[in-house]
Structure formats: C-alpha cells, structure tokens
Design an enzyme around this catalytic site. Structure first.
Site, mmCIF file in Angstrom:
data_model
loop_
_atom_site.group_PDB
_atom_site.id
_atom_site.type_symbol
_atom_site.label_atom_id
_atom_site.label_comp_id
_atom_site.label_asym_id
_atom_site.label_seq_id
_atom_site.Cartn_x
_atom_site.Cartn_y
_atom_site.Cartn_z
ATOM 1 C CG ASP A 181 -5.501 -9.468 4.333
ATOM 2 O OD1 ASP A 181 -5.309 -10.110 3.274
ATOM 3 O OD2 ASP A 181 -5.298 -8.248 4.412
ATOM 4 C CG HIS A 207 -1.966 -1.028 1.244
ATOM 5 N ND1 HIS A 207 -2.839 -1.241 0.202
ATOM 6 C CD2 HIS A 207 -2.274 -1.956 2.193
ATOM 7 C CE1 HIS A 207 -3.643 -2.247 0.504
ATOM 8 N NE2 HIS A 207 -3.321 -2.697 1.701
ATOM 9 C CG HIS A 212 -6.822 -4.789 2.573
ATOM 10 N ND1 HIS A 212 -6.494 -5.779 3.477
ATOM 11 C CD2 HIS A 212 -7.740 -3.997 3.197
ATOM 12 C CE1 HIS A 212 -7.168 -5.587 4.603
ATOM 13 N NE2 HIS A 212 -7.937 -4.522 4.459
#
Length: 415
Positions: free
Chosen positions: A260, A135, A173
C-alpha cells in the site's frame, strides 16, 4: 528449491464485506500471475499448518480468541457495541464475517509454516502472501487484522532459541502490533518504514519510539511524508536500515511487504512504484544473505489496489524469494489480463482499477541518491529540494534517536 511458497486456496476465506478494501481476490490474482510468469514452475506449494488455538495464545488472550470464534459462528453473547468497544470487532474496519476465527487462524498457520520451514533448514527462505496482519493486538482486532501472524511466528522462533530476530516492515501503515508486542524484548528488532503518523492511521511510529527499558534501540521508525517517491524512500531505507541491521546482527530476518505504499493505492498517500517496492525486496534479500546466512521469512500485508498493484508487487516478491527476479519491463500475459479485467468488475468500485499490462510502472526511477550525512546536499535532477529536505529530516530524526543506542554516530554516513 531453496525456498518455500506457502499457499492454500482457503486463504481466500479471509473475506470481509464486499465494500471492504481488503479483498482476497488480490491473493488469487497474485498466484495466477506468478504462475503465468513461470515464477512457480517446478515449485511444490507448501500448505499452511493446521494449528489449534493454543498456538495463538502466545500473543493473544483467551478472552479475545473466544470472542472472535463466537462472533464468527453467530454465537456471540455480547452486544455488538460491547464487542466493538472491548475487542474491536464489528466496526467498519473489522466487520464480522462467518468463519473469521478459522480464516484468521489459517493465515497464522501459513506464517508458522514459513517459520518452521526456515528453522528446520529444509529451506533458507519462505514466503506467505496471506500473512502480514501486523496491526492485531493482544486482545483487539485493528486495521483489517484479526490475529497477528508476524508476532506469533516471532514468538515461536524465540521458543526455538533464537535471540536476535529482525523484523522489517515496509507497509505504508506503521507496524504497530508487532512493535507493541516486542517493545520491551531486546531479542527482537522491529524496523518500520511508513507514511508519517501525523498523516495516516494508526498515528504511531514516530522516530522517538525506540523501545522500552533494556530494549531501547530495538524499535526503529522511519516515517515518510505523503508523496514520497521511490528515490527518496530508497534513500531513507539505505540511510537507516542497513546500519541498524548490521549493529543488531540478527540470526533471522522477517519482512512484511505491504504493497500500500504504491502511488495508486486508494487508502494511502506515498508515491512508490512497483519498481521501487521490488528494489526494497531485493535489498532485504541482500541483508538476509549478509547477516542471517540467508534465513528470510517474507509475508504480505496491506495493499488495496487489489487488481492493478498487489498482484504485480507480490509476484515480484515471490520471484525475489525464489531467486527468479522478474524484469520490470516484462509484458503480462494477455489471458491473465483479460481474466483480471473481468474480475475487476466484481470488485467494489473504489478498488476496481483495471490491471496493468507490464510488470513495472511508467516513469519509475529507482536510482536513489545515497545519503552522505547532514551536509546540505543539493537535490539531484528530478527531485524537488523540499522533498530532499523532508526526507533528510526524517533520516536524521531516526538516526539520532536510535543509532547512539547501538554505539553508532548518527551524523557519520559510514555508520
């Protein structure tokens, strides 16, 4: 050995606040679990490179690097609110901690060590469980990520002459930082499979994000709705990823394997099991073998079931890289479980679930129904029609957005 495992105990210095989801205990428990399973027998661990700040500037701005160093040494001249607004430093996701510059830089050194090992030909594969900070942006920390080791390694590989690098990101994500860095570079294919951006931060990764200018078609995004299980996730993976990888013909593959996506992760809403994550890792290994002469760099990423999920998922990851695949029915050593149980009492209560005792998950089913085109296929036993339709809509949206840019037919399952 034909693969390198990058590791340093100093990776554990990448430590946020006690209440923060990303606790480095997940790294320590992964390595001890892998050792207890025999995965690391006869493996000489490779240390990360001790890089300087110049290695970071291929992706990150000098102002940002200077700010990270300053706040991590208690020498920041800017106010807290200004640091947060300008650089994303000091908010709840990215709180300041002592030595954060050095700790984050070392993770980059780990992924660069993996890249250099594979590029040199000394190994065909390399894994850095401390990497995957996908990120981080040019001048901003985001999503628990300070420096983007994936992007820095890709930049380094480009400098070595590679002109077709594929990056596959299976974190829950969206891999936004890597996509943004290379959105206009036709030499880099970024593929991200993630929870739907309407339901999870950072809110990007729509199928229509396909890259910019001459690089259109080199950003691929497959978003899954919450509660997507192994069977539907793997259906989507195999309906999209092999096609775009084959069309792109990469020379080297990089995989970000955030854990995740697991059904027990406290921050996300997908419903994969460790068994399903293992299947995805094996599939990516096969893609590297088929298209990249085996050249494969693997990094970690997200994952906030720091005791009960990540150590199992990433021990499988190390095993897959080393061709020491661990059966999901394997019982975990009682001594390791006892230690993990004790450690879980020291982890913040939101992330402190006790360890599991088997390397797979109860009720897991990785027997996915292969996508056969937009034919209105009936759902197999155990799959709700709504889940099948949601998955197939996502598959078609991504295929229609990207495959024509590679000269492929989005409605033909042979492409």
């Amino acid at each position: 050995m034909n693969a390198a495992v990058i590791w340093s105990e100093d990776f554990l210095s990448y430590r946020w606040a006690h209440s923060h989801p990303m606790n480095p205990v997940r790294l320590a428990l992964t390595m001890t679990l892998a050792q207890s399973l025999g995965i690391l027998d006869d493996v000489d661990l490779t240390p990360p490179l001790q890089i300087d700040d110049d290695a970071l500037t291929v992706v990150h701005s000098r102002d940002y690097i200077d700010a990270v160093r300053a706040v991590g040494s208690g020498m920041a001249s800017l106010s807290g609110p200004l640091l947060e607004r300008l650089f994303g430093l000091g908010d709840s996701d990215n709180p300041v901690f002592d030595g954060m510059h050095e700790a984050a830089r070392l993770l980059v050194g780990g992924t660069l060590a993996a890249a250099q090992a594979v590029h040199s030909g000394s190994v065909r594969r390399a894994v850095n469980i401390g990497g995957g900070m996908h990120h981080a942006m040019k001048s901003r920390a985001a999503g628990f990520c300070i420096y983007n080791d994936c992007a820095v390694a890709i930049r380094w590989l480009l400098e070595q002459g590679y002109d077709r690098i594929a990056y596959i990101d299976i974190d829950a994500h969206h891999g936004d930082g890597v996509q943004v860095e290379f959105a206009a570079d036709p030499r880099v294919l970024t593929v991200s499979l993630h929870q739907h951006p309407a339901t999870l931060w950072p809110g990007t990764g729509w199928p229509t994000e396909v890259g910019d200018g001459d690089a259109q078609g080199t950003a691929v995004n497959l978003p899954f709705m919450p509660d997507t299980s192994d069977r539907m996730w793997l259906r989507g993976f195999h309906a999209v990823v092999p096609s775009v990888i084959a069309a792109f013909r990469p020379q080297i593959l990089i995989s970000q394997c955030g854990a995740d996506s697991h059904r027990a992760d406290p921050l996300t809403d997908l419903s994969l099991t460790v068994d399903g994550q293992r299947e995805a890792m094996i599939a990516m290994r096969e893609l590297a073998e088929k298209h990249c002469e085996g050249r494969w760099i693997v990094v970690g990423g997200g994952g906030y079931g720091v005791v009960n999920v990540v150590p199992r998922s990433w021990s499988h990851m190390i095993g897959v890289v080393l061709d020491k695949d661990v059966d999901v029915t394997t019982q975990i050593d009682e001594t390791w479980c006892a230690t993990a149980e004790q450690i879980s009492t020291q982890v913040h209560s939101d992330y402190a679930r006790p360890p599991e005792t088997v390397m797979g998950d109860t009720g897991a089913d990785v027997n996915y129904p292969a996508w056969d085109g937009d034919t209105g296929q009936q759902p197999p036993d155990g799959v709700a029609e709504s889940a099948l339709r949601q998955t197939d809509r996502a598959i078609m949206a991504t295929r229609k957005a990207v495959l024509p840019l590679h000269g492929l037919d989005p409605e033909d399952p042979r492409d």
